[in-house]
Design a protein around this motif. Structure first.
Motif, mmCIF file in Angstrom:
data_model
loop_
_atom_site.group_PDB
_atom_site.id
_atom_site.type_symbol
_atom_site.label_atom_id
_atom_site.label_comp_id
_atom_site.label_asym_id
_atom_site.label_seq_id
_atom_site.Cartn_x
_atom_site.Cartn_y
_atom_site.Cartn_z
ATOM 1 N N PHE A 148 12.384 -49.179 15.098
ATOM 2 C CA PHE A 148 13.357 -48.145 14.727
ATOM 3 C C PHE A 148 14.587 -48.794 14.083
ATOM 4 N N ALA A 149 15.094 -49.832 14.706
ATOM 5 C CA ALA A 149 16.279 -50.511 14.168
ATOM 6 C C ALA A 149 15.978 -51.090 12.788
ATOM 7 N N ALA A 150 14.846 -51.763 12.651
ATOM 8 C CA ALA A 150 14.483 -52.386 11.372
ATOM 9 C C ALA A 150 14.310 -51.335 10.276
ATOM 10 N N LYS A 151 13.723 -50.212 10.625
ATOM 11 C CA LYS A 151 13.500 -49.131 9.663
ATOM 12 C C LYS A 151 14.821 -48.520 9.202
ATOM 13 N N THR A 152 15.828 -48.529 10.063
ATOM 14 C CA THR A 152 17.106 -47.881 9.771
ATOM 15 C C THR A 152 18.063 -48.787 8.996
ATOM 16 N N VAL A 153 17.889 -50.091 9.083
ATOM 17 C CA VAL A 153 18.801 -51.042 8.433
ATOM 18 C C VAL A 153 18.986 -50.761 6.937
ATOM 19 N N PRO A 154 17.931 -50.548 6.142
ATOM 20 C CA PRO A 154 18.160 -50.318 4.710
ATOM 21 C C PRO A 154 19.043 -49.096 4.416
ATOM 22 N N ALA A 155 18.889 -48.034 5.174
ATOM 23 C CA ALA A 155 19.736 -46.854 4.968
ATOM 24 C C ALA A 155 21.190 -47.174 5.308
ATOM 25 N N LEU A 156 21.407 -47.932 6.369
ATOM 26 C CA LEU A 156 22.776 -48.311 6.730
ATOM 27 C C LEU A 156 23.395 -49.227 5.685
ATOM 28 N N GLU A 157 22.593 -50.118 5.124
ATOM 29 C CA GLU A 157 23.089 -50.972 4.041
ATOM 30 C C GLU A 157 23.509 -50.118 2.842
ATOM 31 N N GLN A 158 22.707 -49.111 2.535
ATOM 32 C CA GLN A 158 23.031 -48.206 1.430
ATOM 33 C C GLN A 158 24.296 -47.414 1.749
ATOM 34 N N HIS A 159 24.422 -46.947 2.989
ATOM 35 C CA HIS A 159 25.631 -46.215 3.387
ATOM 36 C C HIS A 159 26.871 -47.091 3.259
ATOM 37 N N LEU A 160 26.759 -48.348 3.637
ATOM 38 C CA LEU A 160 27.893 -49.258 3.527
ATOM 39 C C LEU A 160 28.293 -49.441 2.064
ATOM 40 N N LYS A 161 27.317 -49.613 1.204
ATOM 41 C CA LYS A 161 27.608 -49.742 -0.227
ATOM 42 C C LYS A 161 28.285 -48.471 -0.747
ATOM 43 N N MET A 162 27.730 -47.327 -0.384
ATOM 44 C CA MET A 162 28.314 -46.050 -0.811
ATOM 45 C C MET A 162 29.749 -45.901 -0.298
ATOM 46 N N SER A 163 29.981 -46.285 0.954
ATOM 47 C CA SER A 163 31.320 -46.124 1.526
ATOM 48 C C SER A 163 32.316 -47.075 0.863
ATOM 49 N N ARG A 164 31.885 -48.270 0.531
ATOM 50 C CA ARG A 164 32.774 -49.199 -0.183
ATOM 51 C C ARG A 164 33.102 -48.673 -1.583
ATOM 52 N N ASP A 165 32.102 -48.121 -2.259
ATOM 53 C CA ASP A 165 32.344 -47.535 -3.569
ATOM 54 C C ASP A 165 33.295 -46.353 -3.457
ATOM 55 N N LEU A 166 33.095 -45.513 -2.462
ATOM 56 C CA LEU A 166 33.985 -44.370 -2.259
ATOM 57 C C LEU A 166 35.401 -44.844 -2.013
ATOM 58 N N ARG A 167 35.544 -45.813 -1.130
ATOM 59 C CA ARG A 167 36.888 -46.307 -0.794
ATOM 60 C C ARG A 167 37.572 -46.889 -2.023
ATOM 61 N N ALA A 168 36.836 -47.617 -2.833
ATOM 62 C CA ALA A 168 37.412 -48.193 -4.054
ATOM 63 C C ALA A 168 37.863 -47.098 -5.030
ATOM 64 N N SER A 169 37.146 -45.988 -5.058
ATOM 65 C CA SER A 169 37.487 -44.904 -5.972
ATOM 66 C C SER A 169 38.731 -44.145 -5.540
ATOM 67 N N LEU A 170 39.137 -44.294 -4.295
ATOM 68 C CA LEU A 170 40.274 -43.539 -3.767
ATOM 69 C C LEU A 170 41.613 -44.237 -4.001
ATOM 70 N N GLY A 171 41.589 -45.484 -4.439
ATOM 71 C CA GLY A 171 42.830 -46.199 -4.726
ATOM 72 C C GLY A 171 43.616 -46.533 -3.473
ATOM 73 N N LYS A 172 44.893 -46.891 -3.674
ATOM 74 C CA LYS A 172 45.724 -47.329 -2.544
ATOM 75 C C LYS A 172 46.499 -46.217 -1.932
#
Length: 172
Positions: A148-172
């Motif tokens: 279960f953990a191994a299967k979920t890791v790729p989605a969490l990696e994608q979520h982290l990338k998405m969240s970093r992109d979102l945060r960068a788009s919001l500025g300071k």
């Protein structure tokens, strides 16, 4: 004397075993703890995503939050099914600490809310959860928990990338 020694060894072995595994279901404590923490984290993600969808005026934040609600609800359901099959009772809500963070975040408005949501429930929460899932994917004792953990890791990696992109788009 031999019988006494066998009884002592058996007693010590049982004490050691119960220290490592839950006697009711045979789960290793670390696997059970992982499942419980994963459940709390998942519930926190869903609740924060619902808050963001209702509170944010930013379409990128709303879209990200909708995706987090959908994905984490699905993962929560999969985890609940796994836990049920292992006779593990999971928390049905975020931890007290997670609830207090959500309450504080909910007091913010506008761009401050958006940045806090992206920082806290986006980047930080996904960094922490990803580490936890990676550890379970490599070290869980129960093969189903590990899978279960191994299967979920790729989605969490994608979520982290998405969240970093979102945060960068919001500025300071």
């Amino acid at each position: 004397m031999k019988r006494l020694m066998s009884t002592v060894v058996l007693g010590c072995s049982m004490a050691l075993f119960t220290g490592l595994a839950d006697a009711a279901n045979g789960m290793v404590r670390s696997d059970r703890n992982f499942m419980e923490q994963a459940a709390q984290n998942g519930h926190a993600e869903v609740e924060a995503a619902k808050l963001a969808q209702s509170k944010s005026g930013n379409e990128k934040v709303k879209s990200f939050a909708a995706q987090m609600e959908q994905d984490h609800t699905k993962t929560n359901d999969e985890l609940a099914a796994l836990a049920s099959s292992k006779n593990v009772k999971l928390p049905t809500e975020p931890s007290v600490v997670q609830k207090s963070k959500a309450k504080a975040m909910g007091a913010l408005d506008g761009a401050k809310f958006d940045r806090q949501y992206a920082d806290t429930m986006g980047v930080k929460a996904h960094e922490d959860t990803l580490k936890m899932f990676q550890k379970a994917a490599s070290g869980a004792k129960d093969p189903d928990v590990k899978a279960f953990a191994a299967k979920t890791v790729p989605a969490l990696e994608q979520h982290l990338k998405m969240s970093r992109d979102l945060r960068a788009s919001l500025g300071k």
